[in-house]
Scaffold this motif. Structure first.
Motif, short mmCIF file in Angstrom:
data_model
loop_
_atom_site.label_atom_id
_atom_site.label_comp_id
_atom_site.label_asym_id
_atom_site.label_seq_id
_atom_site.Cartn_x
_atom_site.Cartn_y
_atom_site.Cartn_z
N UNK A 22 -18.68 -50.85 48.09
CA UNK A 22 -19.48 -51.66 47.17
C UNK A 22 -20.97 -51.44 47.39
N UNK A 23 -21.36 -51.25 48.66
CA UNK A 23 -22.77 -51.02 48.97
C UNK A 23 -23.31 -49.79 48.24
N UNK A 24 -22.44 -48.78 48.04
CA UNK A 24 -22.85 -47.53 47.42
C UNK A 24 -22.36 -47.41 45.97
N UNK A 25 -22.04 -48.53 45.35
CA UNK A 25 -21.47 -48.48 44.01
C UNK A 25 -22.43 -47.87 43.00
N UNK A 26 -23.72 -47.89 43.29
CA UNK A 26 -24.69 -47.32 42.37
C UNK A 26 -24.60 -45.81 42.24
N UNK A 27 -23.93 -45.15 43.18
CA UNK A 27 -23.81 -43.68 43.11
C UNK A 27 -22.38 -43.25 42.78
N UNK A 28 -21.53 -44.17 42.34
CA UNK A 28 -20.15 -43.81 42.01
C UNK A 28 -20.10 -42.74 40.91
N UNK A 29 -20.96 -42.87 39.92
CA UNK A 29 -20.98 -41.89 38.84
C UNK A 29 -21.38 -40.50 39.34
N UNK A 30 -22.22 -40.44 40.38
CA UNK A 30 -22.62 -39.15 40.94
C UNK A 30 -21.48 -38.50 41.70
N UNK A 31 -20.72 -39.31 42.42
CA UNK A 31 -19.68 -38.80 43.31
C UNK A 31 -18.44 -38.37 42.53
N UNK A 32 -18.17 -39.00 41.41
CA UNK A 32 -16.90 -38.79 40.71
C UNK A 32 -16.65 -37.34 40.30
N UNK A 33 -17.58 -36.61 39.65
CA UNK A 33 -17.27 -35.23 39.24
C UNK A 33 -16.92 -34.30 40.39
N UNK A 34 -17.71 -34.20 41.48
CA UNK A 34 -17.30 -33.29 42.55
C UNK A 34 -16.03 -33.74 43.26
N UNK A 35 -15.79 -35.04 43.36
CA UNK A 35 -14.56 -35.52 44.00
C UNK A 35 -13.34 -35.14 43.17
N UNK A 36 -13.44 -35.26 41.86
CA UNK A 36 -12.31 -34.88 41.01
C UNK A 36 -12.10 -33.37 40.99
N UNK A 37 -13.18 -32.62 41.09
CA UNK A 37 -13.04 -31.17 41.18
C UNK A 37 -12.32 -30.78 42.46
N UNK A 38 -12.63 -31.46 43.57
CA UNK A 38 -11.94 -31.18 44.84
C UNK A 38 -10.47 -31.56 44.74
N UNK A 39 -10.17 -32.69 44.10
CA UNK A 39 -8.77 -33.07 43.91
C UNK A 39 -8.03 -32.03 43.07
N UNK A 40 -8.69 -31.48 42.07
CA UNK A 40 -8.06 -30.46 41.23
C UNK A 40 -7.74 -29.21 42.04
N UNK A 41 -8.63 -28.84 42.96
CA UNK A 41 -8.37 -27.68 43.82
C UNK A 41 -7.18 -27.95 44.74
N UNK A 42 -7.14 -29.13 45.34
CA UNK A 42 -6.05 -29.48 46.26
C UNK A 42 -4.74 -29.75 45.52
N UNK A 43 -4.81 -29.87 44.21
CA UNK A 43 -3.60 -30.10 43.41
C UNK A 43 -2.68 -28.88 43.41
N UNK A 44 -3.18 -27.75 43.89
CA UNK A 44 -2.32 -26.56 44.03
C UNK A 44 -1.22 -26.80 45.05
N UNK A 45 -1.43 -27.76 45.95
CA UNK A 45 -0.48 -28.01 47.03
C UNK A 45 0.53 -29.07 46.62
N UNK A 46 1.79 -28.91 47.01
CA UNK A 46 2.76 -29.98 46.77
C UNK A 46 2.39 -31.22 47.60
N UNK A 47 2.52 -32.38 46.99
CA UNK A 47 2.20 -33.64 47.66
C UNK A 47 0.74 -33.66 48.14
N UNK A 48 -0.16 -33.07 47.37
CA UNK A 48 -1.57 -33.10 47.72
C UNK A 48 -2.17 -34.46 47.42
N UNK A 49 -3.42 -34.66 47.77
CA UNK A 49 -4.06 -35.96 47.53
C UNK A 49 -4.23 -36.23 46.04
#
Length: 443
Positions: free
Chosen positions: A281-308
């Motif tokens: 909550x303290x860093x909620x002001x930067x949630x919009x900044x963090x979301x695109x690179x975090x989702x891109x990382x999840x997409x990369x790890x999605x190659x793995x079965x049972x990935x995050x």
């Protein structure tokens, strides 16, 4: 009364003192930024670190003012006025007290302007308690300087008070017998905030400290107004009462919390859509900044079965092992001097590095897979050889390349399964031996 206060403003140096303190407090915050761009509470705590210097300036200014009046003979002139001494000193106390409050809170406000767009979490009462205690310390310092300067109207008095204030953090533990709670109470700049963005100060402690500092300020005012020795002895009563009240509120130290954190500041705030990205909550002001690179990382790890399938900020200390869930990607979030995420363009790489597991999370007796195995698996996942030169020695680099070639010779499904097994080994701090160099299934 207002006319009298205006006269005091013109005849004293209080305006210059206020400007000096405002400029010094603001400059210190802007030039020595460490954590305060993360939020308002950290700003209030970091400002308190500079109190020894600010208090020293306030005491020296008060002592210099009183000494000048003594040298110019104004003191003797006022002594012949048929008015009580207390009425004569009230205007001076008021203008100095108001100037200290304006200077301290003004510096806080000017610094807060830098983070007003990104710092969305504010516990107004808690932050106000920390700021009010700091401002009260400056008021007590200025009034004490006036009192000491009147009693000891020497040239050396002002610099001696300033030096004593700046040296106070060095002797705090010695004076209080190594009692942490007493050092933090009596010395407002000592021991504030732990090494985390979520550091806080409990309301109980702020109230106790304000009572103690208010007692000091009242005692200093009485000492400045005292006309004889018995009156000067009476000036000891308010500080004693303030310390006693503070000790009762803190229950003799048993209610003191060392390095407290704000649990509400650590609560997660998440995106409404999937995949879910969460930050404190303290860093909620930067949630919009963090979301695109975090989702891109999840997409990369999605190659793995049972990935995050989700990502959240890592809110615990970086210096202790953490039990990371296999379906969660931990975000190593850091806030820069501008209030925004540090190295945002590299965040995706940080998240995928080490197969999406927080590095250095294993204990020494279970270090997990060796670097060659992890780097080979990471290189396959990223589709690049960039990780292969980071294994360490030439022997380890050669082994990483061999394992990577083995992975590339497998079909996508089996290679992904083996990399997922390496990731699981990293998560559980298992050895990972043989996960990448065994023959292909059915081969």
């Amino acid at each position: 009364m207002s006319r009298i206060l205006l006269i005091e403003l013109r005849r004293s140096a209080v305006l210059w003192v206020a400007v000096t303190l405002l400029a010094a407090g603001t400059w210190l915050l802007y030039s020595a930024r460490e954590r305060w761009t993360s939020g308002y509470m950290i700003l209030a705590l970091d400002q308190r670190w500079y109190l020894p210097l600010l208090v020293g300036i306030a005491m020296a200014a008060g002592a210099g003012q009183a000494a000048r009046e003594h040298r110019s003979g104004v003191h003797e002139l006022f002594a012949g006025v048929p008015r009580p001494r207390s009425q004569q000193v009230v205007p001076m106390l008021l203008v100095y007290g108001a100037a200290m409050v304006v200077a301290y809170t003004g510096a806080t406000g000017l610094a807060a302007l830098r983070i007003i767009d990104t710092a969305q979490y504010l516990r107004a009462g808690a932050v106000a308690g920390v700021v009010v205690a700091g401002a009260t310390a400056l008021v007590a310092a200025a009034w004490f300087g006036l009192a000491v300067g009147r009693i000891l109207p020497y040239i050396i008095t002002a610099p001696a008070l300033a030096i004593a204030s700046m040296a106070s953090p060095l002797v705090a533990r010695g004076i209080t017998g190594q009692r942490q709670w007493l050092s933090s109470l009596l010395f407002p700049a000592y021991g504030l905030g732990g090494p985390t963005d979520f550091a806080s100060i409990p309301g109980r402690f702020s109230i106790a400290q304000m009572l103690y500092l208010a007692g000091l300020a009242a005692g200093a005012a009485l000492l400045f107004a005292a006309a004889d020795r018995p009156a000067r002895l009476m000036a000891l009563v308010p500080p004693v009462l303030g310390i006693a009240a503070a000790a009762l509120i803190l229950q003799g130290g048993s209610a003191f919390v060392e390095d407290p954190i704000d649990p509400a500041a650590r609560e997660l705030v998440c995106t409404d859509d999937a995949p879910q990205i969460c930050v404190a909550r303290l860093h909620s002001g930067v949630l919009a900044e963090v979301t695109p690179p975090a989702r891109a990382a999840l997409a990369t790890l999605d190659r793995l079965p049972d990935g995050p399938t989700r990502a959240q900020e890592h809110v615990d200390s970086d210096h202790k092992p953490v039990d990371q869930s296999s379906d969660t990607l931990l975000i190593p979030l850091a806030i820069g001097d501008d209030g925004h995420v540090t190295d945002l363009d590299r965040l995706e790489g940080y998240l995928v590095y080490n197969l999406g597991v927080r590095p250095f999370a294993c204990p020494d007796d279970r270090p997990g897979p060796d670097a060659a195995v992890v780097n080979a698996a990471s290189s396959w996942l990223l589709g690049t050889e960039s990780q292969l030169s980071e294994a360490g020695s030439a022997t380890e680099n050669a082994r990483a390349r061999e394992l990577w070639r083995n992975l590339r010779g497998l079909d996508e499904r089996e290679a992904a399964a083996r990399v997922a097994a390496v990731r699981q080994a990293v998560l559980t701090c298992a050895s990972g031996e043989g996960l990448l160099d065994r023959p292909a299934s059915g081969g």
